[in-house]
Design an enzyme around this catalytic site. Structure first.
Site, PDB file in Angstrom:
ATOM      1  N   HIS A  22       0.839  -1.213   0.000  1.00 21.96           N
ATOM      2  CA  HIS A  22       0.000   0.000   0.000  1.00 21.96           C
ATOM      3  C   HIS A  22       0.872   1.260   0.000  1.00 21.96           C
ATOM      4  CE1 HIS A  22      -3.085  -2.617   2.361  1.00 21.96           C
ATOM      5  NE2 HIS A  22      -3.525  -2.496   1.132  1.00 21.96           N
ATOM      6  N   LYS A  46     -17.881  -6.380   7.173  1.00 25.79           N
ATOM      7  CA  LYS A  46     -16.608  -7.110   7.085  1.00 25.79           C
ATOM      8  C   LYS A  46     -15.854  -6.965   8.399  1.00 25.79           C
ATOM      9  CE  LYS A  46     -12.534  -7.248   4.105  1.00 25.79           C
ATOM     10  NZ  LYS A  46     -11.885  -6.610   2.949  1.00 25.79           N
ATOM     11  N   SER A 136      -2.771  -7.726   3.496  1.00 30.55           N
ATOM     12  CA  SER A 136      -2.996  -7.477   4.927  1.00 30.55           C
ATOM     13  C   SER A 136      -3.277  -8.792   5.645  1.00 30.55           C
ATOM     14  CB  SER A 136      -4.184  -6.525   5.114  1.00 30.55           C
ATOM     15  OG  SER A 136      -3.899  -5.272   4.544  1.00 30.55           O
TER      16      SER A 136
END
Ligand code: PNS
Length: 167
Positions: A22, A46, A136
């Site tokens: 990122h 989520k 992630s």
């Protein structure tokens, strides 16, 4: 005098947590815009490990290390991405592509966003090869199991990620 157009880009994501992949996209994309907004998506459906506030804080803590990223803002958003983009005064979305496997979802998302808002375009950055295996999720998995996450997330947030995952 002619008024200068301010070019604003939005880089959206969950950032649960920010990875070196990122960060690399933020660094490269920030050079294309007068202002780059990192949009942190607040999705109640989520389940994220890091809270909204924690995710934003980790990104801000990382940005503080790079003075050249002074044109990057971090903002949380809820609801539709296109609405957030419009509200931000932007018309360009930025996403990273790691592998062919990312492509189908990214294409679908870019097309859906274009369908909902004709004026919004998505541009893609090919992920740097050294970050191409990063996500992630795998970083959380490595940290949770006591593995070394150095080189996977920005150095300044390594301890925060480790501490969170050992909670
Ligand atoms: O980092 P992620 O999880 O791949 O990011 C996905 C994100 C947040 C960009 C995407 O889920 C999104 O845009 N959500 C906002 C809701 C929305 O606009 N949905 C329609 C487009 S998918």
């Amino acid at each position: 005098m002619e008024e200068k157009t301010v070019r604003i880009g939005v880089y959206p994501g969950s950032f649960d947590p920010l990875t070196n992949g990122h960060l690399d996209i933020i660094k490269r994309a920030s050079k294309l815009f007068d202002k780059l907004i990192v949009g942190v998506f607040c999705n109640s459906a989520k389940k994220s490990i890091f809270s909204m506030e924690e995710r934003v804080e980790l990104i801000n803590k990382t940005l503080a290390v790079y003075p050249e990223l002074h044109n990057v803002d971090v903002i949380m958003f809820e609801g539709l991405l296109v609405d957030f983009v419009k509200k931000s005064g932007a018309s360009t979305l930025v996403r990273g592509l790691r592998a062919v496997s990312d492509y189908e979802y990214e294409l679908q998302m870019a097309m859906l966003n274009k369908h909902m808002c004709e004026d919004i375009d998505t541009i893609f950055f090919m992920t740097d090869i050294k970050n191409s295996f990063l996500s992630s999720s795998i970083i959380k998995d490595v940290a949770k199991n006591g593995g070394n996450i150095s080189g996977l997330v920005p150095e300044v947030i390594i301890d925060d990620v480790k501490n969170k995952m050992s909670e």
